[in-house]
Design an enzyme around this catalytic site. Structure first.
Site, PDB file in Angstrom:
ATOM      1  N   LYS A  37      -6.406  -0.365  10.843  1.00 44.92           N
ATOM      2  CA  LYS A  37      -7.701  -0.416  11.544  1.00 44.92           C
ATOM      3  C   LYS A  37      -7.585  -0.477  13.069  1.00 44.92           C
ATOM      4  O   LYS A  37      -8.576  -0.290  13.771  1.00 44.92           O
ATOM      5  CB  LYS A  37      -8.504  -1.634  11.056  1.00 44.92           C
TER       6      LYS A  37
ATOM      7  N   LYS B 171     -13.971  -4.197  10.888  1.00 39.13           N
ATOM      8  CA  LYS B 171     -14.634  -3.237  10.002  1.00 39.13           C
ATOM      9  C   LYS B 171     -16.060  -2.945  10.472  1.00 39.13           C
ATOM     10  O   LYS B 171     -16.502  -1.783  10.461  1.00 39.13           O
ATOM     11  CB  LYS B 171     -14.644  -3.781   8.567  1.00 39.13           C
TER      12      LYS B 171
ATOM     13  N   ASP C 267     -10.979  -9.656  10.551  1.00 40.65           N
ATOM     14  CA  ASP C 267     -10.878  -8.448   9.733  1.00 40.65           C
ATOM     15  C   ASP C 267     -12.259  -7.843   9.482  1.00 40.65           C
ATOM     16  O   ASP C 267     -12.459  -6.635   9.606  1.00 40.65           O
ATOM     17  CB  ASP C 267     -10.190  -8.771   8.402  1.00 40.65           C
TER      18      ASP C 267
ATOM     19  N   ALA D 236       9.336   5.657   6.545  1.00 39.56           N
ATOM     20  CA  ALA D 236       9.820   4.700   7.543  1.00 39.56           C
ATOM     21  C   ALA D 236       9.132   3.347   7.418  1.00 39.56           C
ATOM     22  O   ALA D 236       7.967   3.257   7.002  1.00 39.56           O
ATOM     23  CB  ALA D 236       9.587   5.260   8.947  1.00 39.56           C
TER      24      ALA D 236
ATOM     25  N   GLY E  62      -3.092 -11.731  -4.606  1.00 41.23           N
ATOM     26  CA  GLY E  62      -2.805 -10.667  -3.657  1.00 41.23           C
ATOM     27  C   GLY E  62      -4.023 -10.143  -2.922  1.00 41.23           C
ATOM     28  O   GLY E  62      -3.979  -9.075  -2.305  1.00 41.23           O
TER      29      GLY E  62
ATOM     30  N   LEU F 276     -13.675   2.952  -1.207  1.00 39.15           N
ATOM     31  CA  LEU F 276     -15.075   3.346  -1.367  1.00 39.15           C
ATOM     32  C   LEU F 276     -15.463   4.438  -0.363  1.00 39.15           C
ATOM     33  O   LEU F 276     -14.997   4.430   0.770  1.00 39.15           O
ATOM     34  CB  LEU F 276     -15.993   2.124  -1.176  1.00 39.15           C
TER      35      LEU F 276
ATOM     36  N   VAL G  55       0.834  -1.206   0.000  1.00 36.95           N
ATOM     37  CA  VAL G  55       0.000   0.000   0.000  1.00 36.95           C
ATOM     38  C   VAL G  55       0.866   1.253   0.000  1.00 36.95           C
ATOM     39  O   VAL G  55       0.638   2.191  -0.771  1.00 36.95           O
ATOM     40  CB  VAL G  55      -0.965   0.012   1.201  1.00 36.95           C
TER      41      VAL G  55
END
Length: 379
Positions: free
Chosen positions: A136, A240, A236, A62, A222, A170, A33
């Site tokens: 998160k 969320k 996960d 970093a 991926g 989104l 990312v």
């Protein structure tokens, strides 16, 4: 009549330069990312200067062990430079570098997945940084910690944007927040929150591959974490869902989320290597689930927030595998798309639907970039 001639210096002031907004950015985490974000930023840097009179300078980059400092801004050669000039650091070294160079309009970007790193947010805010995060953890730690950061943000008049916490790029969190702040009574939020699990069950429900083959395929593309159990355990999705619940000011903790773990108990605590050696143990249970589906139904892994959402203790949070009609919005999902249904009092049984790419580094990075630009627009 005496006329006094005023001579103006030939050295002209560049008004455009004086009006330019200079923003200084420290990036923590340069994995997939972080790297995608840098590529997007470098591709648009000159355009932002020309069209928006906005100059974004990355002065610190970093990972968990080293930082590259560059007063005039890191460029596309950062990987080679970091190998040569990277130094060990603490977050206070980054703060000190910004202070010594009298940088203003500071933004710290957290592209890590490290819970421990989020403990630095308060220090960054107190020292002049706005926050943008795809991590998160800060929003899913204790309710007390959640409120503490927001109190600090208010005190120092700083922003904390995290649109990518749910739904990658989104516009979901912003939409829910705007609806809630405007007084709209949100009655339910339901959807497929995970791009990786979306891909796995979209393909598995109607294809011929075994479940283990689908997990491996998602990993190759991926879509999953390096260890797919991080997706399959449901945590996960639970994080969320918790984040969205807290946007509605529900006083809930991660332990309040009912989670269906898709990993057999005997494979939950083994090494990653042992998990993949035994991954075919998942095939029979999921084949049976598939065979037992009603006609024209598919499997979807769904997050569901419902109950009396007008009360801070009234929310019910559930994350589980569901049998879903193929002709429903959730049933028609393809690829790795995520989909969110937002039910409100005004719209009744017709939800607001937000759908789009739910996985991938480029998509998440674009969402991070969007949050950065939103802060820049307010400076």
């Amino acid at each position: 009549m005496h006329t006094e001639t005023i001579h103006i210096s030939e050295e002209r002031i560049n008004i455009t330069e004086l009006q330019r907004c200079h923003v200084y950015v420290a990036i923590f985490g340069h994995g997939k990312v972080g790297e995608a974000f840098l590529e997007q930023l470098f591709a648009r840097q000159q355009q932002l200067i020309e069209n928006k009179n906005l100059e974004i300078t990355v002065f610190a980059l970093a990972n968990s062990s080293q930082v590259l400092f560059k007063k005039d801004g890191i460029d596309s050669n950062w990987q080679q430079e970091k190998i040569k000039k990277g130094v060990s650091y603490s977050v206070h070294d980054v703060i000190d570098f910004a202070t010594q160079n009298k940088f203003e309009n500071l933004i710290a970007i957290d592209n890590t997945a490290d819970n421990a790193f989020t403990q630095n947010y308060e220090a960054l805010v107190a020292n002049g940084f706005h926050l943008v995060s795809s991590n998160k953890h800060k929003n899913t730690n204790s309710w007390e910690e959640y409120l503490k950061l927001r109190s600090l943000l208010k005190t120092y008049e700083k922003n904390y944007l995290y649109e990518t916490n749910v739904g990658a790029g989104l516009p979901l969190i912003d939409t829910i927040n705007l609806l809630h702040q405007s007084g709209e009574n949100i009655t339910r939020i339901r959807g497929v929150f995970s791009g990786s699990l979306s891909f796995i069950f979209n393909e598995f429900s109607e294809g011929s591959c075994t479940f283990s083959e689908m997990v491996k395929k998602a990993k190759r593309k991926g879509f999953t974490e390096p260890d797919p159990r991080e997706d399959l355990c449901g945590m996960d999705v639970a994080r969320k869902l918790l984040i969205l619940a807290r946007e509605l000011e529900l006083r809930v903790e991660l332990k309040d989320v009912s989670i269906q773990n898709l990993i057999p108990k005997q494979l939950r605590n083994v090494t990653e290597e042992a998990f993949f050696q035994n991954i075919k143990q998942l095939d029979l249970p999921f084949l049976l689930k598939k065979k037992n589906l009603k006609k024209d139904s598919v499997l979807r892994y769904v997050g569901d927030l419902h109950g009396d959402l007008s009360r801070e203790d009234g929310g019910v949070l559930e994350v589980r595998l569901q049998e879903t009609p193929k002709n429903s919005m959730l049933g028609q999902l393809k690829g790795s798309d995520s989909l969110f249904e937002i039910y409100t009092e005004s719209y009744g049984s017709n939800p607001i639907v937000i759908q789009g790419a739910g996985a991938g580094a480029a998509v998440t990075a674009r969402g991070v970039f969007g949050d950065v630009l939103r802060i820049c627009n307010q400076l």
